[in-house]
Design a protein around this motif. Structure first.
Motif, short mmCIF file in Angstrom:
data_model
loop_
_atom_site.label_atom_id
_atom_site.label_comp_id
_atom_site.label_asym_id
_atom_site.label_seq_id
_atom_site.Cartn_x
_atom_site.Cartn_y
_atom_site.Cartn_z
N TYR A 136 0.84 -1.20 0.00
CA TYR A 136 0.00 0.00 0.00
C TYR A 136 0.87 1.25 0.00
CZ TYR A 136 -4.36 -2.49 0.29
OH TYR A 136 -5.44 -3.28 -0.03
N ASN A 157 -3.28 0.46 -3.57
CA ASN A 157 -2.66 -0.86 -3.67
C ASN A 157 -1.63 -0.88 -4.80
OD1 ASN A 157 -2.76 -3.85 -4.90
ND2 ASN A 157 -3.19 -3.91 -2.71
N ASN A 193 -8.63 -1.41 -5.04
CA ASN A 193 -8.51 -2.08 -3.73
C ASN A 193 -7.81 -1.13 -2.75
OD1 ASN A 193 -8.50 -4.01 -1.71
ND2 ASN A 193 -6.66 -5.03 -2.48
N ASN A 194 -8.42 0.04 -2.53
CA ASN A 194 -7.83 1.03 -1.63
C ASN A 194 -7.92 0.59 -0.18
OD1 ASN A 194 -7.39 2.60 -3.85
ND2 ASN A 194 -9.00 4.08 -3.42
N ARG A 195 -7.21 1.30 0.66
CA ARG A 195 -7.25 1.04 2.10
C ARG A 195 -7.42 2.38 2.81
NH1 ARG A 195 -4.87 -3.34 5.38
NH2 ARG A 195 -4.68 -2.61 7.53
N THR A 196 -8.13 2.36 3.93
CA THR A 196 -8.36 3.59 4.69
C THR A 196 -7.05 4.22 5.13
OG1 THR A 196 -10.45 2.72 5.51
CG2 THR A 196 -9.50 4.57 6.71
N THR A 432 -7.84 -3.23 12.80
CA THR A 432 -7.98 -2.19 11.77
C THR A 432 -8.69 -0.98 12.37
OG1 THR A 432 -7.98 -3.73 9.93
CG2 THR A 432 -9.07 -1.62 9.56
N ASP A 440 -13.82 5.64 4.74
CA ASP A 440 -13.37 4.32 4.30
C ASP A 440 -13.67 4.19 2.81
OD1 ASP A 440 -12.83 1.70 3.75
OD2 ASP A 440 -14.01 0.86 5.40
N THR A 442 -12.84 2.00 0.73
CA THR A 442 -13.14 0.65 0.25
C THR A 442 -14.63 0.36 0.26
OG1 THR A 442 -12.95 -0.38 2.45
CG2 THR A 442 -10.93 -0.13 1.15
N PRO A 461 -13.03 -3.66 6.74
CA PRO A 461 -12.56 -3.88 5.36
C PRO A 461 -11.49 -4.96 5.25
CG PRO A 461 -11.61 -1.87 6.26
CD PRO A 461 -12.64 -2.34 7.26
N LEU A 462 -10.88 -5.36 6.38
CA LEU A 462 -9.82 -6.36 6.33
C LEU A 462 -10.33 -7.75 6.68
CD1 LEU A 462 -6.82 -6.77 5.83
CD2 LEU A 462 -6.42 -6.41 8.27
#
Length: 478
Positions: A136, A157, A193-196, A432, A440, A442, A461-462
Motif C-alpha cells: 500500500y 494498492n 482495492n484502496n485502504r483507509t 484495523t 473508508d 473501500t 474492510p480487512l
C-alpha cells in the motif's frame, strides 16, 4: 549556451544491459560518441535522433520536445538492496509495478521508498510513496496547475498504481481543483482495492548518501556507482561495460536522478575483473563528496562552469558537505526543487546602452535542509558570483550545527500546548482502525462520516467483522 536535446524514456530508470547496449549502438549509428543522463532517470542525446531508430526498444519512447507531453516514470528501484528501505519493498516489487505501465504517461509519476534519500519523493505530479503496510502506498498529488501538493485520502494498492495514474490523466480535461475532486472522480470511474488512510505520511530526515565506487552488499555481492563530471558517457566504454554485465549475468543497470548510474549484483569472483576494467579505461571512482551531490541542468555550460568554480573553492577551504545536496538553476518559471541548497541565477539584458550588467544570484535552502519539506528559505539575494563560496560555506556550517537538533528545538513549544485527543474506532479482531476524518474508501464511506452514521451493514474492510465489533479509542495528538 543551451543545447537541443532528445530524451529517451526509461521506466523507473531501470533497463537491462542488453537494452542499454542496443541504445548505445543506435546512438553510435547516428554518429554520436556519447550519451547523457537526465534528472528523471532518462537518457539524453546531444542532438535529435530519429525516433524510428529506437522503435524496437520495448516500453521506451523518444521525446523530442515538451509538446510531446510524455514523461519518464521515476522510481527508487536504484536504491533497493543497497540503502536502507521499507522492508516489504523489494527490487522485484518495483519491477512488477513498473511492468503495469504499457504506455508512457503524460504526467510525471514518482514511485519511491520514503526510507531512502537517493531519489526525490515529491518531484512528480503523482507521487506514490510506500507506506508501512505491505503493498500500500501514499499518493501525493500536484497536478500541473496546482500551487501545492495534497495527500490523497486513501492508500493505493501496488497493483492499482498504473490504473490510478491513467485514470487521473483521463480526468485532467475536467480540470480538478482539489484532491477531493480527484478522489470523487476516481471513485466514479474505476474500482480499486484502496485502504483507509489512518494517518498522514511522515518522512524522517536522513542525510544524503554516498553512492559512488565499488561497495559490498549484505549478500556478499558488490554494487558499483559511476559518475562522470561532464555527464558525457563515452559510448565505447558503455558498450564494453554492457558486455561485462552480461558475462557476469547482471540483469539490470540503474540510472540515478543525479546523472550517474549504478550496477548492482556484481559477483565476488568478478570483482577483480571490474576493477581491471575501470583501471584500463582510466575511470576515476570515489570522487570527492564536494562534487557528487549536485543537480546541474544538462546542456547549460554556464551552470557546469559555476559548479566547477564552487567545488574548487570548497576544496581550497577544506569544507565538508556530506549529506547536503546543491542545485543550480536559471529558470524564470515556477519550479520545484529537490536539493538542500539552491543557487538561482538572475539574468539581465545584455549591453543596455553599451553597459554590460553581470549576472547575480539568489541563495535558498530547504527548511531544516530537508528537500522533502518543499519549503525554501531565502538566505541571500542579488549577490555577486564571488560572494557565493563564502555564503555557501556559511550554510554548510549552519547545516552541521543544526544536524540532529531540529526536533529537540520544537519540543519545548509542544509541551506548552494543551494536549488534544482524537477519537477512532478499532476492530477487536484484526485491529484495523476506522478514522472518521478519512472515512473508508473501500466501502464508499466519505471523509468526515461519524462512526455512528455508518450503515448497520458496515463491516471491517480487512477481516469483515461487523460494526458491533469495533471499540472506541482515544489518542493524543502530538
Amino acid at each position: 549556451m543551451k543545447k537541443k536535446l532528445s530524451r529517451l524514456t526509461v521506466k523507473g530508470g531501470v533497463l537491462s544491459p542488453r537494452e542499454l547496449k542496443t541504445i548505445i549502438e543506435t546512438a553510435e549509428e547516428a554518429g554520436l560518441d556519447s550519451i547523457s543522463f537526465g534528472s528523471r532517470q532518462d537518457i539524453l542525446f546531444p542532438e535529435i535522433v530519429n525516433p524510428g531508430m529506437l522503435k524496437a526498444l520495448r516500453g521506451m519512447e523518444v521525446v523530442t520536445s515538451v509538446s510531446d507531453k510524455k514523461e519518464n516514470i521515476v522510481s527508487s528501484y536504484v536504491s533497493a538492496d543497497i540503502f536502507p528501505g521499507t522492508g516489504w519493498l523489494t527490487g522485484d516489487r518495483y519491477l512488477y509495478i513498473l511492468e503495469q505501465f504499457k504506455r508512457t504517461p503524460s504526467l510525471k509519476v514518482n514511485i519511491t521508498d520514503p526510507a531512502q534519500r537517493l531519489v526525490p519523493l515529491f518531484t512528480g505530479h503523482l507521487n506514490f510513496i510506500a507506506s508501512g503496510i505491505e503493498d500500500y502506498w501514499y499518493l501525493h498529488i500536484r497536478l500541473p496547475d496546482w500551487e501545492k501538493k495534497a495527500e490523497y485520502p486513501a492508500l493505493i494498492n501496488s497493483w492499482d498504481i498504473e490504473k490510478v495514474a491513467s485514470a487521473i490523466e483521463d480526468i485532467l480535461p475536467e480540470e480538478p481543483e482539489s484532491v477531493m475532486t480527484v478522489f470523487h472522480l476516481l471513485n466514479d470511474s474505476i474500482d480499486t482495492n484502496n485502504r483507509t488512510l489512518d494517518s498522514p505520511l511522515e518522512v524522517p530526515f536522513h542525510p544524503f548518501p554516498y553512492y559512488e565506487g565499488m561497495n559490498r552488499l549484505g549478500s556478499g555481492k558488490y554494487w558499483l556507482g559511476l559518475y562522470w563530471r561532464n555527464n558525457l558517457y563515452d559510448i565505447r566504454f558503455l558498450k564494453t561495460m554492457c558486455d561485462l554485465c552480461m558475462e557476469c549475468k547482471i540483469g539490470k543497470v540503474c540510472i540515478t536522478p543525479w546523472k550517474s548510474f549504478i550496477v548492482k549484483g556484481i559477483p565476488v569472483e568478478f570483482k577483480l575483473d571490474w576493477e581491471k576494467f575501470l583501471g584500463i579505461n582510466g575511470i576515476n571512482v570515489r570522487h570527492s563528496m564536494l562534487e557528487l551531490n549536485w543537480h546541474v541542468p544538462v546542456g547549460e555550460d554556464w551552470a557546469r562552469e559555476l559548479k566547477k568554480y564552487l567545488v574548487g573553492e570548497f576544496d581550497k577551504n577544506d569544507i565538508s558537505t556530506y549529506g547536503l545536496t546543491f542545485g543550480i538553476t536559471g529558470y524564470r518559471k515556477k519550479v520545484y526543487y529537490f536539493t538542500s541548497v539552491v543557487i538561482e541565477r538572475n539574468t539581465f539584458p545584455r549591453d543596455i546602452g553599451g553597459i554590460s550588467i553581470p549576472d547575480t544570484y539568489n541563495l535558498l535552502y530547504a527548511r531544516d535542509f530537508d528537500p522533502n519539506t518543499l519549503e525554501y528559505v531565502v538566505y541571500a539575494q542579488d549577490i555577486d558570483r564571488r560572494e557565493l563560496p563564502g555564503l555557501l560555506m556559511e550554510l554548510s556550517r549552519m547545516y552541521f550545527k543544526e544536524l540532529g537538533h531540529v526536533k529537540e528545538e520544537v519540543k519545548p513549544k509542544t509541551r506548552k500546548k494543551d494536549k488534544k485527543t482524537y477519537t477512532v474506532y478499532q476492530c477487536g479482531d484484526c485491529l484495523t482502525v476506522y478514522n472518521p476524518e478519512y472515512g473508508d474508501t473501500t466501502q464508499n464511506i466519505l471523509p468526515g462520516t461519524a462512526f455512528g452514521d455508518l450503515p448497520e451493514g458496515y463491516c471491517c474492510p480487512l477481516c469483515e467483522a461487523p460494526k458491533s465489533n469495533y471499540a472506541q479509542r482515544e489518542f493524543i495528538k502530538e
